[in-house]
Design an enzyme around this catalytic site. Structure first.
Site, PDB file in Angstrom:
ATOM      1  N   HIS A  79       0.845  -1.205   0.000  1.00 17.86           N
ATOM      2  CA  HIS A  79       0.000   0.000   0.000  1.00 17.86           C
ATOM      3  C   HIS A  79       0.872   1.244   0.000  1.00 17.86           C
ATOM      4  O   HIS A  79       0.593   2.225  -0.697  1.00 17.86           O
ATOM      5  CB  HIS A  79      -0.879  -0.035   1.272  1.00 17.86           C
ATOM      6  N   ARG A 126      -2.153  13.880   4.541  1.00 19.65           N
ATOM      7  CA  ARG A 126      -3.093  12.834   4.913  1.00 19.65           C
ATOM      8  C   ARG A 126      -3.197  12.698   6.432  1.00 19.65           C
ATOM      9  O   ARG A 126      -2.275  13.096   7.154  1.00 19.65           O
ATOM     10  CB  ARG A 126      -2.671  11.491   4.311  1.00 19.65           C
ATOM     11  N   ASP A 128     -17.939   3.611  15.138  1.00 18.57           N
ATOM     12  CA  ASP A 128     -18.817   4.081  14.070  1.00 18.57           C
ATOM     13  C   ASP A 128     -18.895   2.994  12.992  1.00 18.57           C
ATOM     14  O   ASP A 128     -18.169   2.005  13.049  1.00 18.57           O
ATOM     15  CB  ASP A 128     -18.257   5.381  13.484  1.00 18.57           C
TER      16      ASP A 128
HETATM   17  C1  HEM Z   1       0.372  10.054   0.380  1.00 19.00           C
HETATM   18  C2  HEM Z   1      -0.469   9.041   0.330  1.00 19.00           C
HETATM   19  C3  HEM Z   1      -0.482   7.948   1.341  1.00 19.00           C
HETATM   20  C4  HEM Z   1       0.514   7.440   2.113  1.00 19.00           C
HETATM   21  C5  HEM Z   1       1.980   7.904   2.171  1.00 19.00           C
HETATM   22  C6  HEM Z   1      -0.030   6.405   2.914  1.00 19.00           C
HETATM   23  C7  HEM Z   1       0.685   5.632   3.830  1.00 19.00           C
HETATM   24  C8  HEM Z   1       0.127   4.777   4.736  1.00 19.00           C
HETATM   25  C9  HEM Z   1       0.833   4.052   5.736  1.00 19.00           C
HETATM   26  C10 HEM Z   1       2.331   4.129   5.976  1.00 19.00           C
HETATM   27  C11 HEM Z   1      -0.059   3.331   6.428  1.00 19.00           C
HETATM   28  C12 HEM Z   1       0.238   2.379   7.578  1.00 19.00           C
HETATM   29  C13 HEM Z   1       0.004   3.037   8.897  1.00 19.00           C
HETATM   30  C14 HEM Z   1       0.323   2.093  10.036  1.00 19.00           C
HETATM   31  O1  HEM Z   1       1.450   1.558  10.066  1.00 19.00           O
HETATM   32  O2  HEM Z   1      -0.562   1.878  10.888  1.00 19.00           O
HETATM   33  C15 HEM Z   1      -1.325   3.585   5.886  1.00 19.00           C
HETATM   34  C16 HEM Z   1      -2.507   3.069   6.363  1.00 19.00           C
HETATM   35  C17 HEM Z   1      -3.721   3.274   5.756  1.00 19.00           C
HETATM   36  N1  HEM Z   1      -3.959   4.004   4.626  1.00 19.00           N
HETATM   37 FE1  HEM Z   1      -2.618   5.020   3.534  1.00 19.00          FE
HETATM   38  N2  HEM Z   1      -1.355   6.259   2.608  1.00 19.00           N
HETATM   39  C18 HEM Z   1      -1.649   7.186   1.630  1.00 19.00           C
HETATM   40  C19 HEM Z   1      -2.863   7.366   1.043  1.00 19.00           C
HETATM   41  C20 HEM Z   1      -4.000   6.642   1.326  1.00 19.00           C
HETATM   42  C21 HEM Z   1      -5.251   6.737   0.623  1.00 19.00           C
HETATM   43  C22 HEM Z   1      -5.525   7.624  -0.593  1.00 19.00           C
HETATM   44  C23 HEM Z   1      -6.118   5.909   1.260  1.00 19.00           C
HETATM   45  C24 HEM Z   1      -7.562   5.608   0.917  1.00 19.00           C
HETATM   46  C25 HEM Z   1      -8.418   6.544   0.553  1.00 19.00           C
HETATM   47  C26 HEM Z   1      -5.414   5.304   2.352  1.00 19.00           C
HETATM   48  C27 HEM Z   1      -5.981   4.455   3.275  1.00 19.00           C
HETATM   49  C28 HEM Z   1      -5.314   3.899   4.346  1.00 19.00           C
HETATM   50  C29 HEM Z   1      -5.957   3.116   5.354  1.00 19.00           C
HETATM   51  C30 HEM Z   1      -7.447   2.761   5.450  1.00 19.00           C
HETATM   52  C31 HEM Z   1      -4.955   2.714   6.242  1.00 19.00           C
HETATM   53  C32 HEM Z   1      -5.141   1.825   7.478  1.00 19.00           C
HETATM   54  C33 HEM Z   1      -4.976   0.401   7.030  1.00 19.00           C
HETATM   55  C34 HEM Z   1      -4.920  -0.614   8.142  1.00 19.00           C
HETATM   56  O3  HEM Z   1      -4.361  -0.334   9.223  1.00 19.00           O
HETATM   57  O4  HEM Z   1      -5.458  -1.731   7.919  1.00 19.00           O
HETATM   58  N3  HEM Z   1      -4.125   5.749   2.355  1.00 19.00           N
HETATM   59  N4  HEM Z   1      -1.203   4.473   4.833  1.00 19.00           N
END
Ligand code: HEM
Ligand code: HEM
Ligand code: HEM
Ligand code: HEM
Ligand code: HEM
Lengths: 241, 241, 241, 241, 241
Positions: free
Chosen positions: A163, A176, A185
Site C-alpha cells: 500500500h 493525509r 462508528d
Molecule cells: C500520500 C499518500 C499515502 C501514504 C503515504 C499512505 C501511507 C500509509 C501508511 C504508511 C499506512 C500504515 C500506517 C500504520 O502503520 O498503521 C497507511 C494506512 C492506511 N492508509 Fe494510507 N497512505 C496514503 C494514502 C491513502 C489513501 C488515498 C487511502 C484511501 C483513501 C489510504 C488508506 C489507508 C488506510 C485505510 C490505512 C489503514 C490500514 C490498516 O491499518 O489496515 N491511504 N497508509
C-alpha cells in the site's frame, strides 16, 4: 485554547466529521440576518476553542447531500458534541440538516513501525509536503472485510507495505490523516486528505486500487466527501449569499 | 470566455454533472416571476463564462429523481463551485434540490495508445460522428472491481481492445466523453454520450455488456441519467411553465 | 392521432412508465377544484394524442410508493417528455411526486425467431389471449448479469427456450409486452403484463423462477408495480375523491 | 358481510398488509376532531364489509417506519383497493403516509400434502393453538433464491420437512398464515404470525434459521413488522391521543 | 416501581431502543415552552415507572440520523409501547421523528455455560467493571449468516470461546448487555455497551473482528448508535436549548 498543530499531530484525539445541507428555510431569513450568521458561528467556535478545534469546508456543488463540512478535533467526544449542540442552535445550524456524522480516534502506527518496517518508515519520514497550501480536502471512510481482520500481522504488514510504496511519490503534494473507528462508528477507518493537485490525487487512488490490499476493502468512500478548504467565516458567508 | 471546443477536448479539465429536482415551492412563485428565471440563470452562466462552460438538459419525465441536468467544464473545480453557488441563489436554484453531483477529470488515453494499440487507435481516429445534431444525452457512472484494478496493463489492454472493437460501428452516430473519478468521487469513471439513435445506443450498450470487461464492472449507471439536449434558456423555460 | 393498436405492436416504439404519489397538498385544494382534475388531465392527453398514447392505472393500496401509474408510448421520447411536462403543470401533476420512471424500446425477437426456434415460434403464434378483458397490470423490470450477456447466442437461446416452454399455457390468460432498456435506463428489460387471473400469474412467475435462466437475473422487479387497469378519467377521479 | 372465519381459511384469497406512519399534520387537527377518527374509520370498514375483512395493529414504538398496520382479506384485490382508497380519504388516512404495502394470495399446500408427506401432515393436524388469545402479530416477507426455485420437488420437500419438524412444538402457542406473492409483489412469501409468547417465537425463528432451507432464503423480514393486536377502534384511538 | 438493578439483570425482559431526530418545528415553539419539555417527559416516564424503566442518551453530533436515544426495559413490550405512545404526545415527542426502533429479549447463556465452558465462565465471573461511571453508550445490532446458524453447537461453542478470550481484558472498563431478536426484529442480536475508554472499546472491537466468528457476521452495526449517557432531564434540556 486548543493548539491546532498539537491536536492535529497527537494520538488519542477524536476526529469528528459532520456534513450539513442548508434547508430552504434558511433563505427565508432576511439577507441582513443571514449576514450575521458568520459572526454567530464564529462566536460558538470561539466559545468552545478551549476544548475543540473546528475547521470548515464548502462542499456545495461537489456533493448533492451537503453544502458544508465541519471537521472537529477534541480530546473528548463530549466536547465536540457540546460544540455541535451549540452550533445547531445558531440560525445556520437551526436551518441546516446533518447529513453525515463520522467519528474516529488517532492512534500510533500499527504496521510501518521502526521495528517492523524501518526502511519504509524512513522513506515516509524523509519526504514532506512541499506544494502550496492545499485547496481541497477529501474525507474517505474505509472498511475492511472480516477476511482482512483475520489475517496475521505478517500478512497485513506485507500488504500495507504494498500500500505504502506506490504512495511515496505523493507525499510532496498530498497531506493525509488517519482515524480508527472500528466499533465507534460504521466504518473501520476515516481517511482525510488535502491537496491542490487533483490529477495526482486521482493517480494516487488508482495506485491504491491496484494493490492486493484493495481486495479486502469492502467500503471505499460511499461517500467520498470533497470540499474546498476555507475559513469558517468564508464557508458561512458563501452559503449565506 | 472559455472556448467550448477547446475545453471539451483538453485533458486536465474538470467535468461536473449536477441534477436538480424542482421543488413544489417553485410553482408558488407567480408565472410572471417564473418567466424571468431563464434570464436570471443565463446571467449567472454569463457571469462565470470566463472560467466555466455550462450546458443544460431536460430530464423531466425520463428520471423521477430530477427535472434537469447541468454539465459544467472548468479548469478548476472551485470555479464550477462558485458558479453553482451563484446558481443556487437564483429563484430556480433556491427552489431546486440537488439530487446528484458527479465530478471527474479528463486525462489522456491509458490503453489504446499509439504505442500499445496502434491499429485500434487508427480505426478510432478514422471515423467520426456524421449523423445530425444529437437530441439526447446520457451520463453513466462506471465502477470497476478491485480485481480489475489488480490486473496487469497487458490484461487490461486486451480487455479494453475487446471493449473497443464492437463499438467502432457506433462512432458515426454516438458521441462520447470519458472522465476519471477514482478518489475524487464515488465512481471510477463518468461516461457521457450524445445521440439521436436510441436503438443504436441500446445495441452499443448490449455489445459492451457482452465482452469480458463487463465482468469487472461493479457499477454501470445507477443512475443512468438521460436528458434532452437543450439550451440553458430552453431548459429553464420548459420547467418554468 | 396515434393509433393505439399500431403503436402497441410496432418495433422502435418507446415505452415510458411513470409512477406518481399524490402529495397531501392535493387534498388541500377544494373538492370542487379537484373534481375538475380529470378533465384537465384528459385535455393534456388529448393535446398530445398525435404523438403519445397514454394509459393509466390505479396503484394506490397495492404499492406504498405510488398512487397511480402512467404508461406512454411514442415514436420519440421527447414527445412523451413534452406530454409529461404538460401533465406536471396540471393541478394533479403539480401536487404529485414522480416516484419511478422507466424507459425502454420495442424491438424484434432476439431468440425465438423463425430461423432459430421455429417450433416454439409456432406454438407462441398459435395461441392467443382468450380470457375476459384483464383487470390488473404488472410492470416488472428485469436485469441480467454480466455472465448472461457473455454467453453465446446458442447458450442464451437454449435458456430462452426453457423460459418459454412453461409459459405457453399462460398465453390464454396473461398478456405481455417486452421493452429493451440496456444503456437507456438502469434496467435491461421492462416487462409488462395484463391479467385477471392472479393465481395463474403467480404460477407463471414461479415457473419462470424454476428454470436456469433465473440464475442469471440480478433484478426481478424491485419494484414490481401492480395497478388496476382504468381509464385516465377513472384513475384521476379515484384519487381525487 | 364477509365471514372472517371463512375468508381466513380459504384458498384464492388475497391478503394485503399496509403500514402507515401518522404525519405531524394529524396532530394539528383539534383533539375533538381526532376523537371522531375512530368512528370515521369504522364507518369505512363497515361500508366495505361485504367484500373486505379488515384488522388493525398498533406498531408505534416497535417500528420507526410506521404507527399502525392494516391487514385486509378479500376475494378480489380491487375490493381491498377500494377500501384503502376510501380509508385514505378519512381524516386519519389523509394525514398518514403509506410506508409498506404487501400483497399475496392463499393457496393449498405445496409440499406437506397427504400424498407426499402424510405423517407430517398428520402431526400438523393433530396439534392446534391452545394458548390464550395472542397479543402480538408479526409479518415477515420471505424470498427464496433462484437456486431454491431450481431444485426438484423432491429436494424442496426434504428441506420443507426439515423446516416443519422443529416447528411442531410451537403449534400450541404460535398461530401462522402463509401467502404466495411471486410475481405479484417483490417477495415470494408473506408469512404472518400471532403469539403472546415472544421467547417461544424467538426460539421458533432460531430453529428455522438452523435448518438447511435457511441457506436459500435471500430475504427474511426486512422489514419484520411487529404489532399489538387490537380492534380498529382501539388502534385509531391509541394514535389519536 | 420497576427495580432498575433487577430488570437489568433478569432474563425474559424486553429491551427497546428507539432513536429520535428532533424536527425543526420543535424550535418554533417558544423557548419558554421548550423549557417545560423536560418536566413533561419526566412526568410520562414517572407515569409508566411501574412497568417500564427508561434511560436516555444524547446522540446529537455523533449520529446524523438522530439527536437522542431512549432505552426501555419492560416485562411486556406493550408496556413500553404504551410509554412510547404517551411520549409521542409530549411536545418533544410530537416534534421528534422516530428514526430507529429495535426490540430484543434477554435470555440465559447459550454457549459459555457451566456445563460447556466452565473455565471461561469462571474467568468471566471473576472480573468486573472497575472503572469510573461510564460516559458513553453504544448500541450495535448483529446479524449472523445462515451458515452460522447451521453449524453444530460444538462448532459454535468453539467460535464463541474464541470470541470471549480476547474480550476478557476489557471486562474492567467496558460494560455489556446482550438481547436476542431473531424473528422479533430485523437483527439477530442487539448488543449494548457502556464505557469511558473509547480507545479500549475500539481495540475490543478490532479484537472481535480478528476471530473467525466475525466471518459469519452479516451485520455489525449499521447503525452503530453512540450516545452520551445522561439523565432523561439532561438529554431533553440539551436538545431544547
Ligand atoms: C500520500 C499518500 C499515502 C501514504 C503515504 C499512505 C501511507 C500509509 C501508511 C504508511 C499506512 C500504515 C500506517 C500504520 O502503520 O498503521 C497507511 C494506512 C492506511 N492508509 Fe494510507 N497512505 C496514503 C494514502 C491513502 C489513501 C488515498 C487511502 C484511501 C483513501 C489510504 C488508506 C489507508 C488506510 C485505510 C490505512 C489503514 C490500514 C490498516 O491499518 O489496515 N491511504 N497508509
Ligand atoms: C462509440 C462508443 C464507444 C467507443 C468507440 C469507446 C471506446 C473506448 C476506448 C478506445 C477506450 C479506451 C480509452 C483509453 O485508452 O484509455 C474506452 C474506455 C472506456 N469506455 Fe468506451 N467506448 C464507447 C462506448 C462506451 C460505453 C457505452 C461505455 C459505458 C457506458 C463505455 C465505458 C468506458 C469506460 C468506463 C472506459 C474506461 C475503462 C478503463 O480505463 O478501465 N464506453 N472506450
Ligand atoms: C405468457 C407468459 C410469457 C411468455 C409466453 C413469454 C415468452 C417469451 C419469449 C418467447 C421470449 C423471447 C423473446 C425473443 O426471442 O427475443 C421472452 C423473453 C423475455 N421474457 Fe418472457 N414470456 C412470458 C412471461 C414472462 C415473465 C412473467 C417475465 C418476467 C417477469 C418474462 C421476462 C422476459 C424477459 C426479461 C425476456 C427477455 C430475455 C432476453 O432477451 O434475454 N417473461 N419471453
Ligand atoms: C408453528 C410454526 C410453523 C409451522 C408449523 C410451519 C410449517 C410449515 C409447513 C408445513 C410448510 C409447508 C407448506 C406447504 O406444504 O406448502 C411451511 C411453509 C413455509 N413456512 Fe413455515 N412453519 C412455521 C413457522 C414459520 C416461520 C416462523 C417462518 C418464517 C418467518 C416460516 C416460513 C415459511 C415459508 C416461507 C414457507 C413456504 C416455503 C415454500 O413453499 O418454499 N414458517 N411451513
Ligand atoms: C467485554 C467485552 C465482551 C465480552 C466479555 C463478551 C463475552 C461474550 C460471551 C461470553 C458471549 C457468549 C454468551 C453465551 O454463552 O450465550 C458473548 C456473546 C455475544 N457477543 Fe460478546 N463479549 C464482549 C463484547 C462484544 C462485542 C463488542 C460485540 C459486538 C459488538 C459482541 C457481540 C456478541 C454477540 C452478538 C453475542 C451472541 C453470539 C451468539 O450467541 O451467536 N460481544 N459475548
Amino acid at each position: 485554547m486548543v493548539d491546532p498543530a498539537k491536536i492535529l499531530s497527537e494520538t488519542n484525539v477524536y476526529g469528528l466529521y459532520n456534513t450539513f445541507k442548508v434547508q430552504p428555510s434558511y433563505y427565508q431569513i432576511s439577507m441582513a440576518d443571514r449576514s450575521k450568521a458568520a459572526a454567530e458561528v464564529e462566536a460558538v467556535v470561539k466559545k468552545h476553542s478551549d476544548s475543540v478545534f473546528v475547521q470548515a469546508y464548502l462542499t456545495r456543488g461537489f456533493k448533492s447531500e451537503s453544502d458544508f463540512l465541519l471537521r472537529m478535533h477534541a480530546y473528548e467526544p463530549a466536547a465536540a458534541q457540546a460544540f455541535l449542540t451549540d452550533f445547531s442552535a445558531t440560525s445556520l445550524g437551526r436551518n441546516s440538516k446533518a447529513t453525515l456524522a463520522l467519528i474516529g480516534v488517532t492512534k500510533g502506527l500499527n504496521h510501518t513501525t521502526k521495528e517492523k518496517s524501518p526502511n519504509l518508515l524512513n522513506a515516509l519520514k524523509s519526504t514532506s509536503y512541499s506544494a502550496d497550501a492545499p485547496k481541497y480536502a477529501f474525507v474517505i471512510p474505509i472498511d475492511k472485510s472480516p477476511e482482512w481482520w483475520n489475517k496475521t500481522e505478517k500478512e497485513k504488514l506485507a500488504m500495507m507495505e504494498d500500500h505504502t510504496i506506490p504512495t511515496l511519490p505523493y507525499l510532496v503534494n498530498v497531506k493525509r490523516k488517519l482515524y480508527h473507528s472500528t466499533g465507534l462508528d460504521d466504518t473501520d477507518f476515516i481517511t482525510y486528505f488535502e491537496t491542490s493537485d487533483l490529477v495526482a490525487f486521482n493517480n494516487l487512488n488508482i495506485a491504491l486500487h491496484s494493490v492486493s490490499e484493495m481486495l479486502y476493502n469492502t467500503r471505499y468512500g460511499d461517500p467520498i466527501v470533497m470540499g474546498t478548504i476555507m475559513s469558517v467565516t468564508d464557508v458561512v458567508e458563501a452559503i449565506s449569499k
